[in-house]
Design a protein around this motif. Structure first.
Motif, PDB file in Angstrom:
ATOM      1  N   MET A   1       0.841  -1.163   0.000  1.00  0.00           N
ATOM      2  CA  MET A   1       0.000   0.000   0.000  1.00  0.00           C
ATOM      3  C   MET A   1       0.898   1.242   0.000  1.00  0.00           C
ATOM      4  N   PRO A   2       0.777   2.116  -0.999  1.00  0.00           N
ATOM      5  CA  PRO A   2       1.645   3.299  -1.085  1.00  0.00           C
ATOM      6  C   PRO A   2       1.283   4.337  -0.017  1.00  0.00           C
ATOM      7  N   ALA A   3       2.228   5.234   0.222  1.00  0.00           N
ATOM      8  CA  ALA A   3       2.026   6.282   1.225  1.00  0.00           C
ATOM      9  C   ALA A   3       0.990   7.288   0.735  1.00  0.00           C
ATOM     10  N   ASN A   4       0.278   7.876   1.660  1.00  0.00           N
ATOM     11  CA  ASN A   4      -0.699   8.903   1.342  1.00  0.00           C
ATOM     12  C   ASN A   4       0.043  10.167   0.908  1.00  0.00           C
ATOM     13  N   LYS A   5      -0.330  10.746  -0.222  1.00  0.00           N
ATOM     14  CA  LYS A   5       0.383  11.876  -0.807  1.00  0.00           C
ATOM     15  C   LYS A   5       0.386  13.104   0.106  1.00  0.00           C
ATOM     16  N   LYS A   6      -0.631  13.271   0.934  1.00  0.00           N
ATOM     17  CA  LYS A   6      -0.683  14.467   1.769  1.00  0.00           C
ATOM     18  C   LYS A   6       0.359  14.448   2.883  1.00  0.00           C
ATOM     19  N   TYR A   7       0.938  13.292   3.186  1.00  0.00           N
ATOM     20  CA  TYR A   7       1.959  13.203   4.220  1.00  0.00           C
ATOM     21  C   TYR A   7       3.374  13.283   3.661  1.00  0.00           C
ATOM     22  N   LEU A   8       3.526  13.283   2.359  1.00  0.00           N
ATOM     23  CA  LEU A   8       4.847  13.345   1.748  1.00  0.00           C
ATOM     24  C   LEU A   8       5.280  14.788   1.550  1.00  0.00           C
ATOM     25  N   THR A   9       6.572  15.052   1.634  1.00  0.00           N
ATOM     26  CA  THR A   9       7.106  16.388   1.427  1.00  0.00           C
ATOM     27  C   THR A   9       7.156  16.675  -0.065  1.00  0.00           C
ATOM     28  N   PRO A  10       6.450  17.723  -0.524  1.00  0.00           N
ATOM     29  CA  PRO A  10       6.395  17.980  -1.967  1.00  0.00           C
ATOM     30  C   PRO A  10       7.680  18.582  -2.536  1.00  0.00           C
ATOM     31  N   SER A  11       8.398  19.361  -1.749  1.00  0.00           N
ATOM     32  CA  SER A  11       9.565  20.077  -2.250  1.00  0.00           C
ATOM     33  C   SER A  11      10.824  19.217  -2.130  1.00  0.00           C
ATOM     34  N   PRO A  12      11.616  19.150  -3.207  1.00  0.00           N
ATOM     35  CA  PRO A  12      12.877  18.410  -3.091  1.00  0.00           C
ATOM     36  C   PRO A  12      13.875  19.111  -2.167  1.00  0.00           C
ATOM     37  N   TRP A  13      13.781  20.435  -2.040  1.00  0.00           N
ATOM     38  CA  TRP A  13      14.684  21.148  -1.139  1.00  0.00           C
ATOM     39  C   TRP A  13      14.366  20.852   0.315  1.00  0.00           C
ATOM     40  N   LYS A  18      15.792  17.959   5.250  1.00  0.00           N
ATOM     41  CA  LYS A  18      15.483  16.988   6.302  1.00  0.00           C
ATOM     42  C   LYS A  18      16.502  15.854   6.338  1.00  0.00           C
ATOM     43  N   ILE A  19      16.892  15.361   5.171  1.00  0.00           N
ATOM     44  CA  ILE A  19      17.855  14.256   5.118  1.00  0.00           C
ATOM     45  C   ILE A  19      19.211  14.697   5.644  1.00  0.00           C
ATOM     46  N   LEU A  57      21.373   8.547  20.720  1.00  0.00           N
ATOM     47  CA  LEU A  57      20.986   9.953  20.592  1.00  0.00           C
ATOM     48  C   LEU A  57      20.919  10.366  19.127  1.00  0.00           C
ATOM     49  N   TRP A  58      21.867   9.907  18.315  1.00  0.00           N
ATOM     50  CA  TRP A  58      21.861  10.230  16.885  1.00  0.00           C
ATOM     51  C   TRP A  58      20.619   9.652  16.213  1.00  0.00           C
ATOM     52  N   ALA A  59      20.255   8.434  16.548  1.00  0.00           N
ATOM     53  CA  ALA A  59      19.056   7.826  15.962  1.00  0.00           C
ATOM     54  C   ALA A  59      17.792   8.596  16.360  1.00  0.00           C
ATOM     55  N   VAL A  60      17.721   9.028  17.607  1.00  0.00           N
ATOM     56  CA  VAL A  60      16.567   9.813  18.054  1.00  0.00           C
ATOM     57  C   VAL A  60      16.519  11.154  17.324  1.00  0.00           C
ATOM     58  N   LEU A  61      17.661  11.794  17.168  1.00  0.00           N
ATOM     59  CA  LEU A  61      17.701  13.072  16.459  1.00  0.00           C
ATOM     60  C   LEU A  61      17.369  12.907  14.975  1.00  0.00           C
ATOM     61  N   MET A  62      17.680  11.767  14.397  1.00  0.00           N
ATOM     62  CA  MET A  62      17.301  11.512  13.001  1.00  0.00           C
ATOM     63  C   MET A  62      15.784  11.418  12.875  1.00  0.00           C
ATOM     64  N   VAL A  63      15.154  10.745  13.802  1.00  0.00           N
ATOM     65  CA  VAL A  63      13.687  10.633  13.771  1.00  0.00           C
ATOM     66  C   VAL A  63      13.048  12.003  13.972  1.00  0.00           C
ATOM     67  N   VAL A  64      13.587  12.780  14.908  1.00  0.00           N
ATOM     68  CA  VAL A  64      13.039  14.111  15.182  1.00  0.00           C
ATOM     69  C   VAL A  64      13.145  15.006  13.949  1.00  0.00           C
ATOM     70  N   ALA A  65      14.224  14.877  13.183  1.00  0.00           N
ATOM     71  CA  ALA A  65      14.389  15.703  11.985  1.00  0.00           C
ATOM     72  C   ALA A  65      13.288  15.431  10.971  1.00  0.00           C
ATOM     73  N   PHE A  66      12.832  14.205  10.870  1.00  0.00           N
ATOM     74  CA  PHE A  66      11.782  13.884   9.902  1.00  0.00           C
ATOM     75  C   PHE A  66      10.386  14.175  10.427  1.00  0.00           C
ATOM     76  N   LEU A  67      10.247  14.410  11.722  1.00  0.00           N
ATOM     77  CA  LEU A  67       8.948  14.757  12.276  1.00  0.00           C
ATOM     78  C   LEU A  67       8.593  16.220  12.034  1.00  0.00           C
ATOM     79  N   GLY A  68       9.596  17.060  11.836  1.00  0.00           N
ATOM     80  CA  GLY A  68       9.354  18.484  11.627  1.00  0.00           C
ATOM     81  C   GLY A  68       8.747  18.771  10.262  1.00  0.00           C
ATOM     82  N   LYS A  69       7.991  19.855  10.190  1.00  0.00           N
ATOM     83  CA  LYS A  69       7.372  20.254   8.924  1.00  0.00           C
ATOM     84  C   LYS A  69       8.372  20.928   7.997  1.00  0.00           C
ATOM     85  N   ASN A  70       9.284  21.722   8.582  1.00  0.00           N
ATOM     86  CA  ASN A  70      10.230  22.495   7.786  1.00  0.00           C
ATOM     87  C   ASN A  70      11.639  22.005   8.070  1.00  0.00           C
TER      88      ASN A  70
END
Length: 95
Positions: A1-13, A18-19, A57-70
């Motif tokens: 089942m593919p991801a819902n488009k509204k939860y994906l980040t539209p901008s490549p920047w 985030k990455i 701590l690095w793994a937790v900070l990686m998850v936190v980075a992807f939780l943010g909107k910007n």
């Protein structure tokens, strides 16, 4: 089942921000946190403990980075945290 488009980040920047914040920003904050601890407390104990806790701590900070909107805001928070931890490390190293 593919991801819902509204939860994906539209901008490549935003995706790039985030990455890179997750990988590099999280690593910088995790390492500076342990350096700040090592400058104020027993060096050997902090270094031995950091082999596991820095990765967690690095793994937790990686998850936190992807939780943010910007992604750029996450970078700003990580850079501000790095600056504060560096100041703590610098003044702790003076003793």
């Amino acid at each position: 089942m593919p991801a819902n488009k509204k939860y994906l980040t539209p901008s490549p920047w935003q995706r790039f921000a985030k990455i890179t914040a997750a990988i590099f920003g999280g690593l910088i904050v995790a390492i500076l946190f342990h350096l700040a601890l090592a400058s104020w407390f027993n060096h050997a104990a902090v270094i031995i403990t950091s082999t596991f806790s820095a990765f967690i701590l690095w793994a937790v900070l990686m998850v936190v980075a992807f939780l943010g909107k910007n992604g750029w805001r996450v970078w700003g928070i990580y850079l501000l945290a790095s600056l504060v931890l560096f100041v703590i490390f610098y003044f702790g190293n003076q003793v």
